[in-house]
Design a protein around this motif. Structure first.
Motif, PDB file in Angstrom:
ATOM      1  N   VAL A 190       0.856  -1.200   0.000  1.00  0.00           N
ATOM      2  CA  VAL A 190       0.000   0.000   0.000  1.00  0.00           C
ATOM      3  C   VAL A 190       0.885   1.241   0.000  1.00  0.00           C
ATOM      4  O   VAL A 190       2.046   1.197   0.435  1.00  0.00           O
ATOM      5  CB  VAL A 190      -0.952   0.020   1.231  1.00  0.00           C
ATOM      6  CG1 VAL A 190      -1.964  -1.097   1.157  1.00  0.00           C
ATOM      7  CG2 VAL A 190      -0.182  -0.052   2.527  1.00  0.00           C
ATOM      8  N   ASN A 191       0.333   2.343  -0.496  1.00  0.00           N
ATOM      9  CA  ASN A 191       1.100   3.591  -0.514  1.00  0.00           C
ATOM     10  C   ASN A 191       1.118   4.222   0.891  1.00  0.00           C
ATOM     11  O   ASN A 191       0.427   3.765   1.802  1.00  0.00           O
ATOM     12  CB  ASN A 191       0.550   4.569  -1.566  1.00  0.00           C
ATOM     13  CG  ASN A 191      -0.895   4.940  -1.297  1.00  0.00           C
ATOM     14  OD1 ASN A 191      -1.385   4.849  -0.183  1.00  0.00           O
ATOM     15  ND2 ASN A 191      -1.587   5.363  -2.349  1.00  0.00           N
ATOM     16  N   ASP A 192       1.905   5.272   1.043  1.00  0.00           N
ATOM     17  CA  ASP A 192       2.091   5.889   2.366  1.00  0.00           C
ATOM     18  C   ASP A 192       0.805   6.479   2.926  1.00  0.00           C
ATOM     19  O   ASP A 192       0.525   6.369   4.128  1.00  0.00           O
ATOM     20  CB  ASP A 192       3.167   6.974   2.295  1.00  0.00           C
ATOM     21  CG  ASP A 192       4.552   6.378   2.089  1.00  0.00           C
ATOM     22  OD1 ASP A 192       4.733   5.177   2.404  1.00  0.00           O
ATOM     23  OD2 ASP A 192       5.451   7.107   1.634  1.00  0.00           O
ATOM     24  N   LYS A 193       0.024   7.114   2.075  1.00  0.00           N
ATOM     25  CA  LYS A 193      -1.222   7.726   2.539  1.00  0.00           C
ATOM     26  C   LYS A 193      -2.187   6.660   3.063  1.00  0.00           C
ATOM     27  O   LYS A 193      -2.784   6.808   4.140  1.00  0.00           O
ATOM     28  CB  LYS A 193      -1.875   8.518   1.411  1.00  0.00           C
ATOM     29  CG  LYS A 193      -3.125   9.243   1.834  1.00  0.00           C
ATOM     30  CD  LYS A 193      -3.739  10.022   0.687  1.00  0.00           C
ATOM     31  CE  LYS A 193      -5.029  10.679   1.158  1.00  0.00           C
ATOM     32  NZ  LYS A 193      -5.778  11.272   0.092  1.00  0.00           N
ATOM     33  N   ALA A 194      -2.320   5.579   2.308  1.00  0.00           N
ATOM     34  CA  ALA A 194      -3.203   4.487   2.730  1.00  0.00           C
ATOM     35  C   ALA A 194      -2.670   3.833   3.998  1.00  0.00           C
ATOM     36  O   ALA A 194      -3.439   3.449   4.881  1.00  0.00           O
ATOM     37  CB  ALA A 194      -3.336   3.457   1.623  1.00  0.00           C
ATOM     38  N   ARG A 195      -1.353   3.716   4.113  1.00  0.00           N
ATOM     39  CA  ARG A 195      -0.737   3.125   5.297  1.00  0.00           C
ATOM     40  C   ARG A 195      -1.093   3.940   6.547  1.00  0.00           C
ATOM     41  O   ARG A 195      -1.489   3.390   7.566  1.00  0.00           O
ATOM     42  CB  ARG A 195       0.776   3.049   5.133  1.00  0.00           C
ATOM     43  CG  ARG A 195       1.508   2.517   6.364  1.00  0.00           C
ATOM     44  CD  ARG A 195       3.012   2.452   6.158  1.00  0.00           C
ATOM     45  NE  ARG A 195       3.387   1.802   4.919  1.00  0.00           N
ATOM     46  CZ  ARG A 195       3.333   0.492   4.681  1.00  0.00           C
ATOM     47  NH1 ARG A 195       2.905  -0.306   5.628  1.00  0.00           N
ATOM     48  NH2 ARG A 195       3.683  -0.015   3.527  1.00  0.00           N
ATOM     49  N   GLU A 196      -0.965   5.248   6.457  1.00  0.00           N
ATOM     50  CA  GLU A 196      -1.293   6.109   7.594  1.00  0.00           C
ATOM     51  C   GLU A 196      -2.767   5.999   7.960  1.00  0.00           C
ATOM     52  O   GLU A 196      -3.135   5.961   9.147  1.00  0.00           O
ATOM     53  CB  GLU A 196      -0.935   7.562   7.276  1.00  0.00           C
ATOM     54  CG  GLU A 196       0.547   7.830   7.285  1.00  0.00           C
ATOM     55  CD  GLU A 196       0.863   9.278   6.950  1.00  0.00           C
ATOM     56  OE1 GLU A 196      -0.008  10.146   7.134  1.00  0.00           O
ATOM     57  OE2 GLU A 196       1.996   9.531   6.511  1.00  0.00           O
ATOM     58  N   GLU A 197      -3.613   5.954   6.952  1.00  0.00           N
ATOM     59  CA  GLU A 197      -5.051   5.839   7.194  1.00  0.00           C
ATOM     60  C   GLU A 197      -5.387   4.511   7.876  1.00  0.00           C
ATOM     61  O   GLU A 197      -6.160   4.480   8.840  1.00  0.00           O
ATOM     62  CB  GLU A 197      -5.808   5.961   5.864  1.00  0.00           C
ATOM     63  CG  GLU A 197      -7.301   6.031   6.018  1.00  0.00           C
ATOM     64  CD  GLU A 197      -8.001   6.214   4.674  1.00  0.00           C
ATOM     65  OE1 GLU A 197      -9.235   6.067   4.668  1.00  0.00           O
ATOM     66  OE2 GLU A 197      -7.330   6.482   3.656  1.00  0.00           O
ATOM     67  N   LEU A 198      -4.787   3.437   7.407  1.00  0.00           N
ATOM     68  CA  LEU A 198      -5.027   2.118   8.002  1.00  0.00           C
ATOM     69  C   LEU A 198      -4.507   2.060   9.444  1.00  0.00           C
ATOM     70  O   LEU A 198      -5.194   1.554  10.339  1.00  0.00           O
ATOM     71  CB  LEU A 198      -4.365   1.024   7.156  1.00  0.00           C
ATOM     72  CG  LEU A 198      -5.027   0.715   5.818  1.00  0.00           C
ATOM     73  CD1 LEU A 198      -4.078  -0.055   4.915  1.00  0.00           C
ATOM     74  CD2 LEU A 198      -6.308  -0.048   6.027  1.00  0.00           C
ATOM     75  N   GLU A 199      -3.328   2.594   9.667  1.00  0.00           N
ATOM     76  CA  GLU A 199      -2.748   2.556  11.009  1.00  0.00           C
ATOM     77  C   GLU A 199      -3.556   3.381  12.003  1.00  0.00           C
ATOM     78  O   GLU A 199      -3.775   2.963  13.135  1.00  0.00           O
ATOM     79  CB  GLU A 199      -1.300   3.032  10.967  1.00  0.00           C
ATOM     80  CG  GLU A 199      -0.376   2.022  10.309  1.00  0.00           C
ATOM     81  CD  GLU A 199       1.030   2.553  10.093  1.00  0.00           C
ATOM     82  OE1 GLU A 199       1.294   3.745  10.365  1.00  0.00           O
ATOM     83  OE2 GLU A 199       1.886   1.767   9.642  1.00  0.00           O
ATOM     84  N   SER A 200      -4.009   4.546  11.601  1.00  0.00           N
ATOM     85  CA  SER A 200      -4.810   5.362  12.520  1.00  0.00           C
ATOM     86  C   SER A 200      -6.176   4.730  12.775  1.00  0.00           C
ATOM     87  O   SER A 200      -6.745   4.876  13.855  1.00  0.00           O
ATOM     88  CB  SER A 200      -4.964   6.783  11.981  1.00  0.00           C
ATOM     89  OG  SER A 200      -5.679   6.772  10.772  1.00  0.00           O
TER      90      SER A 200
END
Length: 155
Positions: free
Chosen positions: A17-27
């Motif tokens: 996954v890209n960085d933006k999606a990674r941050e969204e998933l983690e939060s």
């Protein structure tokens, strides 16, 4: 609340996954138990392909050393961030003390005290005025007395 599918969590575990999606998933993991369950399932399925730690205790020691370095960086303020003298607390206290002494010795506080006492105790007249309630009661009794006199005169 938007929930993520098992496949999205599987892609996250595979690091696809890209960085933006990674941050969204983690939060999102912090607030959603359902998605946390999907993530844990994806993690257990893909556990065999994840890298292994060769020495767990050395890894923990390295992490703790980095944490202590970060604490030291936060505790030590940089020399360049020193405030100018006119923005320091001591300078403000010095200005306040100087202004207080100036106003005290110039007599400003004395004149304010005299003015306040004059406002506090107004001098209407030397005689004491009755309260509004007392005046209403007096007028009521006078009216009742006049009614009694009229009744007495009629008889």
């Amino acid at each position: 609340m938007k929930h993520f599918s098992y496949d999205e969590w599987l892609n996250y575990v595979k690091d696809e996954v890209n960085d933006k999606a990674r941050e969204e998933l983690e939060s999102h993991l912090y607030v959603c138990d359902q998605c946390l369950e999907h993530y844990l399932q994806a993690l257990s399925v893909h556990e065999s392909s994840l890298p292994l730690l060769s020495n767990d205790s050395s890894f923990t020691d390295l992490v703790m050393a980095e944490v202590s370095k970060q604490k030291e960086v936060v505790k030590k303020p940089s020399i360049k961030s020193k405030k100018p003298f006119y923005q320091q607390v001591a300078f403000h206290y010095l200005i306040a003390a100087a202004a207080t002494l100036l106003l005290t010795f110039s007599g400003v506080f004395q004149s304010l005290a005299t003015y306040a006492s004059a406002v506090e105790a107004p001098q209407y007249s030397k005689e004491k005025r009755a309260s509004v309630t007392e005046e209403v009661i007096d007028k009521t009794f006078a009216w009742m007395d006049s009614l009694e006199k009229k009744e007495a005169n009629k008889k």
